[in-house]
Design a protein around this motif. Structure first.
Motif, short mmCIF file in Angstrom:
data_model
loop_
_atom_site.label_atom_id
_atom_site.label_comp_id
_atom_site.label_asym_id
_atom_site.label_seq_id
_atom_site.Cartn_x
_atom_site.Cartn_y
_atom_site.Cartn_z
N MET A 189 3.85 0.85 8.55
CA MET A 189 4.62 2.08 8.34
C MET A 189 4.05 3.23 9.16
SD MET A 189 5.31 4.24 4.86
CE MET A 189 3.72 5.02 5.06
N THR A 207 -4.43 4.36 5.58
CA THR A 207 -3.58 3.67 4.61
C THR A 207 -4.27 3.58 3.26
OG1 THR A 207 -2.42 2.37 6.29
CG2 THR A 207 -2.49 1.47 4.06
N THR A 264 4.97 2.78 12.70
CA THR A 264 6.37 3.13 12.93
C THR A 264 6.54 4.64 13.04
OG1 THR A 264 7.09 1.19 11.67
CG2 THR A 264 8.70 2.94 12.00
N LEU A 277 1.73 -0.16 -0.03
CA LEU A 277 0.94 0.23 1.14
C LEU A 277 -0.17 -0.77 1.42
CD1 LEU A 277 0.56 4.09 0.62
CD2 LEU A 277 1.81 2.96 2.45
N PHE A 318 1.45 -3.46 4.96
CA PHE A 318 2.69 -2.70 5.05
C PHE A 318 2.39 -1.25 5.44
CE2 PHE A 318 5.50 0.28 2.80
CZ PHE A 318 6.69 0.02 3.46
N GLY A 319 1.31 -0.68 4.87
CA GLY A 319 0.96 0.70 5.19
C GLY A 319 0.65 0.90 6.66
#
Length: 459
Positions: free
Chosen positions: A234, A199, A237, A215, A230-231
């Motif tokens: 993500m 990240t 995910t 990120l 958040f990075g």
């Protein structure tokens, strides 16, 4: 309300004229800069502009031939006579009128192409005034050296942020053995490689400032997401959706608009194991600082040891002009990336210079009392190849910075007491970020590009 006194009105008028002149000057400077960029070598514009002019002139000759020899001869003759009637021969020759008409027609054609390009660019969401900057940037960066970096942590992302303005051919091979914090929680719950250092590198190389900021955003509340960035979420995910993070690499690079490439060193989550001189074995890099104590780390290994590497990683190593180790923690950032068998073999076989960016300070609980030469020897033992160049900082941090780190058990590294061989391999430059005990990204990138060896300079 009465009008302001005449001196005040005059001062305002003068200020308005000055502001107008400044604005016109700035616009002129911007236009000059864009013109220079349009005409810069390698942009791929001048050749097509020249072809357009040549084809236009040939087309003009073709039209002249057709009108003179075809059914439009009478009309063309009347046109020529009408143009001649507008010109005074005693002032300028008649043929100058034809030259002026050709120039006006060519300028009109160029103007129409420019406006067509503006319409196309606006329709695709690109600001026309930024087009030349983007083209220049992409062409310039595409010709940059092919650099491979190995490591992790803030040192790696710091380096990448400096390199991104010089080349678009950077490949970051990132350690994924972290088992603490947000990365450790995601790794344990989803059985994925640690995303944290990835990240940071994505944020450092992203061409989108907004995405780079997002990120690195860390949630400070929320059940299940508190402490995660958040990075990391993500990447988790994408890993879940694609089956593994290595399968999602192409999507990640396109979504984040990465200037270069970022790959994990291993495609499966490894455990970093430290073997100490007192016979103990510590599993998990998050435990090193707490459990090493008075002992010293002799070597580190990965479990499992036979981890595969991505084909793109191995190809980048083969094609590299320069391979950089660090900056970062020796045992937890740099060496784990070198322990993947295929990567180690590629590094031993490549003709690209291997450059070690020396740490600025020792790492408490990991490299206590380890000299700079000891760092280089550890790399040699684990990799089977000695770095060709060692980039060493010679700037001294402020006394308060040294004292603060000393209170935590960290001390400056230098070439004091180093062997003649190490001194011969070293490039010594001021690389320190002002007021901090970390490398300055711009100075580090300049040193690597212009002071350290590269394969494209020696072949």
């Amino acid at each position: 309300m009465s009008d302001p006194p005449i001196p005040q009105r005059a001062a305002r008028a003068d200020g308005s004229r000055d502001a107008r002149r400044t604005e016109l000057l700035q616009r002129g400077q911007q236009a000059t800069r864009r013109a220079r960029m349009w005409m810069s070598p390698g942009l791929g514009v001048k050749r097509w502009l020249a072809l357009f002019v040549i084809c236009t002139l040939i087309g003009a000759v073709g039209v002249l031939h057709f009108t003179w020899t075809g059914p439009l001869h009478f009309t063309a003759t009347r046109w020529i006579l009408w143009v001649n009637a507008l010109i005074r021969p005693e002032v300028m020759p008649l043929y100058v009128g034809g030259i002026l008409l050709m120039a006006l027609a060519l300028l009109g054609a160029l103007w129409s192409i420019m406006m067509l390009n503006r319409s196309v660019l606006s329709g695709t969401g690109t600001a026309p005034e930024q087009a030349v900057d983007l083209m220049y940037q992409n062409r310039h960066l595409a010709r940059g050296p092919r650099i491979v970096t190995l490591g992790g942590g803030t040192g790696m992302s710091n380096l990448l942020s400096g390199l991104r303005v010089h080349t678009g051919n950077t490949t970051a091979i990132v350690t994924v053995a972290d088992d603490g914090g947000s990365s450790g929680r995601l790794r344990q719950s989803l059985d994925m490689i640690a995303p944290g250092d990835l990240t940071d590198c994505y944020a450092a190389l992203s061409d989108s400032p907004v995405m780079a900021r997002l990120l690195l955003h860390r949630f400070t509340r929320g059940d299940g997401i508190e402490g995660h960035t958040f990075g990391n979420l993500m990447l988790a995910t994408l890993s879940e959706e694609q089956g593994s993070l290595s399968e999602a690499m192409l999507d990640i690079h396109e979504v984040l608009r990465i200037r270069g490439r970022v790959y994990p060193a291993a495609t499966q989550p490894p455990t970093l194991v430290a073997h100490l001189n007192d016979g103990r074995v510590i599993r998990g890099e998050s435990q090193f600082a707490q459990q090493v104590g008075a002992a010293r780390i002799q070597r580190v290994t990965l479990d499992p040891p036979d981890l595969p590497a991505l084909p793109e990683v191995l190809q980048a190593i083969r094609d590299a002009d320069q391979i950089i180790l660090g900056p970062g923690s020796l045992y937890t950032s740099i060496l784990p990336a070198l322990l993947v068998p295929a990567i180690a073999q590629g590094l031993r076989q490549t003709a690209a210079p291997l450059i070690y960016v020396a740490s600025l300070m020792t790492e408490p609980g990991e490299t206590d009392d380890l000299t700079l030469e000891g760092h280089v020897q550890a790399i040699t033992r684990h990799l089977g190849r000695t770095p060709d160049c060692v980039l060493v900082n010679n700037a001294i941090p402020a006394r308060e910075v040294i004292d603060r780190y000393a209170a935590e058990g960290a001390h400056l590294l230098s070439l004091s007491g180093a062997s003649r061989d190490l001194r011969g391999r070293s490039v010594i430059l001021p690389l320190l970020h002002p007021g901090q005990a970390r490398h300055d990204p711009a100075a580090l990138a300049q040193a690597l590009l212009y002071a350290a060896p590269r394969r494209d300079q020696t072949t």
